[in-house]
Design a protein around this motif. Structure first.
Motif, short mmCIF file in Angstrom:
data_model
loop_
_atom_site.label_atom_id
_atom_site.label_comp_id
_atom_site.label_asym_id
_atom_site.label_seq_id
_atom_site.Cartn_x
_atom_site.Cartn_y
_atom_site.Cartn_z
N ASP A 6 0.85 -1.18 0.00
CA ASP A 6 0.00 0.00 0.00
C ASP A 6 0.89 1.23 0.00
N GLU A 8 2.80 4.51 -2.60
CA GLU A 8 2.53 5.35 -3.75
C GLU A 8 3.24 4.87 -4.99
N TYR A 9 4.34 4.19 -4.82
CA TYR A 9 5.10 3.77 -5.99
C TYR A 9 5.52 2.32 -5.83
N ASN A 208 -1.91 1.54 -8.26
CA ASN A 208 -2.16 2.56 -7.26
C ASN A 208 -2.80 3.76 -7.94
N THR A 209 -4.06 3.99 -7.68
CA THR A 209 -4.79 5.04 -8.38
C THR A 209 -4.29 6.44 -8.04
N SER A 210 -3.51 6.59 -6.98
CA SER A 210 -2.95 7.90 -6.64
C SER A 210 -1.57 8.12 -7.23
N ASP A 211 -1.06 7.14 -7.96
CA ASP A 211 0.25 7.28 -8.60
C ASP A 211 0.20 8.42 -9.62
N PRO A 212 1.20 9.30 -9.65
CA PRO A 212 1.18 10.43 -10.59
C PRO A 212 1.22 10.02 -12.06
#
Length: 469
Positions: A6, A8-9, A208-212
């Motif tokens: 869990d 971000e990258y 990860n849907t929040s990954d840039p």
């Protein structure tokens, strides 16, 4: 392949680095010659893999597939005639495998994008397997120093985006000896990489849907380059997106190629997935869109990862029950294609598929089959490695019930013909003009005498070219 946390990258970690980071680890093991891939995620460059284990189907948390399992003995690769190969780097007469300067690689943009960005990551074999980028100049390694990376998600302090230019343009890059390498491509927009303590590279993530990078169209191919050999492949183990092809001219003059996706290959996979709507609605979750257009299709294993294991529950159960019933009555013969030779397995009264002197397999769940590395497929020690590879491959291809001699009697034409099968893998192979490319972790298990499915090239390089589009 890739394991997920869990975070971000996804994270790339050095080989034999025992530390864990908050990011995911993905990558391929150091090797001098091709071997069957290990399902370890995707990613040390992460790869491979560490992650928080998503819940397994039967209220047991399931681990994510690591990137690709390693077999004891490499299989023969499919070669192509020079006139048929999508070779981009010239006739191959010039030796571009420089003893001291590294290997020159030609990168070409055949997309319709105004700009394609390329990135090269990996581990420096000649410098303690330290993680590295190749800088924007296409030849200078950037090695993050442990002392300067003190926080998770630190910025990469140098420009590592190699600009390919517009359609039809090529650049030549030079790489040192690298293990677990990847060549990344993105269309029109640069990718965001981060650094974690270790140091480790935090790579773009598709789960990860929040990954840039989540709304950017991107993809990669994988390679390991040693003093005497390069091994490279296109991988769809985690997702399918952009057409990437490659061509290798070896020192002997042999030309090997992997053709990659058709130009409309992604759309054909999307259309195929949408046609499965009446069979199992979970297949629709594989399609990822941005601004109303598909930009990638995820593997079923990654969809399970994203949803905590709560997708495709029970999908393979009836098929596995039929297999276990069959091999309770007759033996399953498996050629390990390794030093363990041909072994025989029976399902005993306790429901375990037993290979005497080697180990046992309980009934795999759907998640175990898609991951190739969880549940009964977690043990890869000794003979259990090649056994896991061949049994999980037969289940993904849905040939275990029909063929009791694995993989000896396998035929590519019989793959995925049962209605319960890995339709993602089936559609991905159909979308590649030569039918090749890793679509699940053990897709390099061969059908003897038939076309290699995994999509790799290998040999002592004279010239190597990779094309995007």
């Amino acid at each position: 392949m890739s394991d997920y946390r869990d975070s971000e990258y996804e994270t790339q970690e050095p080989i034999n680095d025992g530390e864990n980071y908050e990011q995911e680890a993905t990558e391929e093991p150091v090797e001098e010659a091709p071997a069957e891939e290990e399902p370890v995620e995707e990613e040390v460059i992460e790869e491979e893999p560490v992650e928080e284990e998503p819940a397994e189907e039967e209220d047991v948390e399931e681990e994510v597939a690591e990137e690709e399992p390693v077999e004891e003995e490499p299989i023969e690769n499919e070669t192509a005639n020079e006139e048929d190969a999508p070779y981009l780097g010239g006739s191959g007469e010039e030796d571009r495998s420089l003893e001291s300067g590294g290997l020159e690689i030609t990168l070409e943009n055949r997309t319709n994008a105004d700009q394609v960005f390329a990135y090269i990551t990996g581990q420096l074999i000649d410098d303690g397997n330290k993680v590295c980028f190749i800088k924007a100049d296409g030849r200078t390694p950037y090695v993050p120093e442990k002392e300067e990376i003190t926080e998770v998600g630190s910025e990469v302090p140098v420009d590592c985006a190699i600009r390919l230019g517009a359609t039809g343009e090529t650049v030549t890059v030079t790489i040192p000896h690298i293990a677990g390498g990847r060549i990344w491509f993105s269309l029109d927009q640069e990718l965001t990489f981060k650094l974690n303590p270790g140091p480790a590279i935090a790579e773009p993530s598709v789960t990860n849907t929040s990954d840039p990078n989540i709304d950017i169209s991107w993809g990669f191919c994988e390679f390991t380059y040693t003093k005497d050999c390069i091994y490279a492949n296109i991988s769809y183990v985690d997702f399918v997106s952009l057409p990437i092809s490659m061509s290798l001219t070896t020192e002997s003059g042999e030309v090997q190629s992997v053709a990659g996706l058709y130009q409309d290959g992604l759309q054909s996979v999307v259309d195929g997935i949408r046609s499965l709507e009446d069979e199992c609605t979970d297949w629709q979750d594989l399609i990822v869109e941005s601004d109303g257009k598909p930009i990638r299709v995820l593997s079923p294993n990654n969809v399970r990862v994203m949803h905590g294991g709560k997708k495709f529950e029970g999908y393979y159960d009836q098929y596995v029950d039929e297999c276990w019933s069959k091999y309770h009555q007759q033996p399953l013969i498996v050629d390990t294609q390794a030093s363990y030779g041909v072994v025989e397995g029976w399902v005993n009264d306790d429901g375990l598929l037993c290979f005497e002197g080697h180990g046992t397999f309980s009934k795999p769940s759907t998640g175990d089959i898609f991951s190739c590395s969880t549940g009964c497929f977690r043990d890869n020690k000794q003979a259990m490695g090649p056994l896991t590879a061949r049994i999980s491959a037969a289940l993904n291809r849905s040939t275990l019930l029909a063929n009791d001699m694995q993989p000896t009697n396998e035929q590519v034409s019989e793959f995925y013909t049962h209605p319960v099968t890995n339709h993602y893998s089936r559609l991905v192979h159909l979308a590649n003009s030569d039918g090749r490319g890793y679509a699940f972790p053990y897709d390099d298990v061969p059908a003897p005498g038939d076309v290699d499915q995994s999509g790799f090239v290998t040999g002592k390089p004279q010239a190597f070219a990779v094309c995007i589009g």
